[in-house]
Scaffold this motif. Structure first.
Motif, PDB file in Angstrom:
ATOM      1  N   SER A   1      -3.255   7.384  -0.314  1.00 31.17           N
ATOM      2  CA  SER A   1      -2.673   7.111   1.001  1.00 31.17           C
ATOM      3  C   SER A   1      -1.295   6.472   0.820  1.00 31.17           C
ATOM      4  N   GLY A   2      -0.543   6.342   1.888  1.00 33.35           N
ATOM      5  CA  GLY A   2       0.772   5.720   1.827  1.00 33.35           C
ATOM      6  C   GLY A   2       0.711   4.294   1.332  1.00 33.35           C
ATOM      7  N   GLU A   3      -0.294   3.546   1.795  1.00 35.51           N
ATOM      8  CA  GLU A   3      -0.452   2.159   1.367  1.00 35.51           C
ATOM      9  C   GLU A   3      -0.809   2.063  -0.107  1.00 35.51           C
ATOM     10  N   GLU A   4      -1.646   2.996  -0.578  1.00 36.76           N
ATOM     11  CA  GLU A   4      -2.039   2.988  -1.992  1.00 36.76           C
ATOM     12  C   GLU A   4      -0.849   3.308  -2.891  1.00 36.76           C
ATOM     13  N   LYS A   5      -0.019   4.274  -2.455  1.00 36.98           N
ATOM     14  CA  LYS A   5       1.188   4.601  -3.223  1.00 36.98           C
ATOM     15  C   LYS A   5       2.113   3.388  -3.301  1.00 36.98           C
ATOM     16  N   LYS A   6       2.290   2.725  -2.164  1.00 37.27           N
ATOM     17  CA  LYS A   6       3.171   1.554  -2.133  1.00 37.27           C
ATOM     18  C   LYS A   6       2.642   0.448  -3.030  1.00 37.27           C
ATOM     19  N   ALA A   7       1.334   0.206  -2.973  1.00 37.07           N
ATOM     20  CA  ALA A   7       0.733  -0.849  -3.802  1.00 37.07           C
ATOM     21  C   ALA A   7       0.869  -0.523  -5.280  1.00 37.07           C
ATOM     22  N   TYR A   8       0.671   0.753  -5.639  1.00 40.80           N
ATOM     23  CA  TYR A   8       0.774   1.146  -7.048  1.00 40.80           C
ATOM     24  C   TYR A   8       2.217   1.006  -7.535  1.00 40.80           C
ATOM     25  N   LYS A   9       3.171   1.396  -6.703  1.00 39.05           N
ATOM     26  CA  LYS A   9       4.577   1.279  -7.074  1.00 39.05           C
ATOM     27  C   LYS A   9       4.958  -0.188  -7.282  1.00 39.05           C
ATOM     28  N   GLU A  10       4.473  -1.051  -6.399  1.00 36.45           N
ATOM     29  CA  GLU A  10       4.774  -2.474  -6.541  1.00 36.45           C
ATOM     30  C   GLU A  10       4.154  -3.048  -7.811  1.00 36.45           C
TER      31      GLU A  10
END
Length: 530
Positions: free
Chosen positions: A83-92
């Protein structure tokens, strides 16, 4: 090995010969060997420091890049499931790992620099506080030598590391090629501080011999030796006489010393950079210019855009901008806008970031309070100038002087005078003494020394002053000609006999009028101490 020594001249002559005789694919390897040989001759034990910086930077940059590539590969392979949130969390999460590698390497290498350069400065300040507190305890100073060029190669390596972290350059996979970038010998003594993206291509590529480029390089080297030996090392005698006997040389002598030092510093520093750039050009390597006629600047702000350009851009890109846009600074700015008003609040990031830059600039120049005060003095002048800009604008709307020749000359002389006053902290190396000596300009009225022959007692003869005057006129003439284009291009367009007379004449001037012999000592370049 001094740039002005016969050993160094023999070193680069042999390097030039071998560089164009060996197979071109081996040229960068020869430069690496020459750079480490140069550093070994300067101090065998110092190799450990530059090797540590190179190795740690190499592995940290690789880990940063590998982490970024792993992040992209993972997201690409799982883009449908995440999901968008999971991508953002992984990138961070991955960005945090990259940041950790960068910070560990930064802290390690800046820690090494701090230990060797600032330990005794810290001890002296602690001892001072202990004395003030009435304690008889005093800490012993460390017997530690400052490795040659450590400030320059550390900043160059860490600039590369930060650029890899930011994704502006790719990590160098070959450790020996990175070692050459960090240790390239002409830059070790006084810069410029090169960026990997600017230097790498010409540093590693193969170079065929080109007579025009090689001659241009030799011409630039000769011009550097003229500045150093004919002007800087000659006027150094007068500078040393004034600043080393503060009890005798006061009042107008301080003013003379300020102007002498301005000329010495310019001729010494730009002369060394000319030699560096000339050596690189003769080898086919492009090194960034570090000066752009700074003594023609009409303001202190413009001066710092023209003086030691690579250092200024390094501090701007890696200290000023990161501090000014970091989350704590933005939060502080919002707080200041709410409590102090919009005008003051929006200035807070600029003021504090500039303060950090100028404090770092001062302490970078030397482990001493005089350099810190010098740096903060520049900050004060620049901040005052910035705040007075509306007043300047009103003045120029009322009085039509902008662009007039006499007003430009006034602005240039004003800038030179301001910078010369600030540099008294560099001359006397003691803050209370500097203020005391500067005060004698107004309390001891001995301006008669300018015309009664007293200046001949500074160790400089009438002939010396004549050579210095002629040299200064030549510097100004060349600087004026450079505004219209390359002086070397202009000379190259002349018939061969004219070119020969110009360059052979300059060679004879350096040979015959250089500061050699009794009373003179071929000194190390000023910026080598930094």
């Amino acid at each position: 090995m001094l740039f002005t020594s016969y050993a160094f001249l023999g070193f680069i002559a042999l390097l030039f010969l071998l560089y164009y005789l060996i197979p071109r694919r081996m040229q960068w390897g020869l430069l690496l060997f020459a750079s480490y040989l140069f550093y070994f001759i300067a101090g065998p034990s110092w190799l450990l420091y530059i090797l540590t910086t190179t190795v740690t930077t190499y592995f940290a940059a690789l880990r940063i890049e590998e982490t970024g590539q792993r992040q992209k590969a993972y997201i690409k392979a799982n883009k449908e499931q995440l999901s968008g949130e999971e991508k953002k969390a992984y990138k961070e999460k991955m960005k945090g790992r990259q940041r950790t590698w960068m910070l560990v390497c930064l802290l390690l290498n800046l820690g090494i620099l701090a230990v060797v350069k600032y330990t005794n400065f810290a001890i002296s300040n602690i001892n001072g506080l202990l004395r003030v507190a009435g304690s008889a305890t005093q800490l012993d100073f460390w017997d530690i030598a400052l490795p040659m060029g450590i400030s320059f190669y550390t900043f160059q390596a860490l600039g590369y590391l930060i650029d890899v972290y930011r994704g502006t350059v790719a990590a160098e996979k070959n450790p020996f090629r990175l070692a050459l970038f960090v240790s390239f010998f002409p830059q070790l003594i006084q810069g410029p501080i090169s960026r990997f993206g600017d230097l790498a291509q010409s540093l590693y590529e193969e170079h065929a011999f080109e007579a025009k480029r090689f001659c241009y390089g030799l011409e630039r080297i000769l011009w550097g030796y003229f500045k150093k030996l004919v002007i800087a090392d000659r006027i150094l005698t007068g500078v040393n006489t004034i600043i080393r006997d503060a009890g005798t040389y006061r009042g107008a002598y301080v003013f003379v010393g300020m102007l002498f030092y301005a000329l010495e510093l310019y001729a010494d520093f730009t002369g060394g950079i000319d030699i560096t750039i000339g050596i690189a050009q003769a080898l086919g390597i492009t090194v960034k210019e570090n000066f752009n006629r700074p003594y023609f600047s009409k303001s202190v702000k413009e001066y710092w855009r023209r003086w030691h350009i690579t250092m200024g851009t390094w501090f701007t890109d890696y200290i000023f901008y990161p501090i000014s846009v970091c989350k704590p600074m933005l939060k502080l700015s919002r707080f200041a806008r709410a409590r102090l008003g919009e005008n003051i609040g929006k200035r807070v990031p600029i003021y504090l970031s500039s303060f950090a830059v100028w404090f770092a600039t001062g302490i970078w120049h030397g482990a001493s309070w005089n350099f810190i005060v010098w740096g903060l003095g520049n900050w004060v002048v620049l901040m005052i100038s910035q705040e007075l800009e509306p007043l300047y604008a009103r003045f120029h709307r009322r009085f039509d002087v902008q662009g007039r020749g006499w007003f430009k000359l006034f602005q240039v002389l004003r800038t030179i005078l301001i910078m010369s006053c600030l540099r008294t902290f560099d001359c006397y190396r003691n803050v209370p003494l500097t203020f005391q000596m500067f005060g004698t300009l107004f309390t001891e009225w001995n301006w008669h020394i300018l015309w009664d022959g007293s200046l001949l007692a500074l160790g400089l003869s009438v002939v010396d002053y004549g050579i210095l005057l002629a040299g200064l006129m030549l510097l100004v003439a060349v600087s004026l000609l450079q505004r219209k284009g390359s002086v070397r291009d202009s000379i190259a367009a002349r018939p061969y006999p004219v070119r020969f007379l110009i360059w052979y004449g300059l060679f004879l001037i350096v040979l015959l009028a250089g500061a050699y012999g009794i009373g003179y000592d071929a000194s190390q370049f000023i910026y080598n101490q930094f």
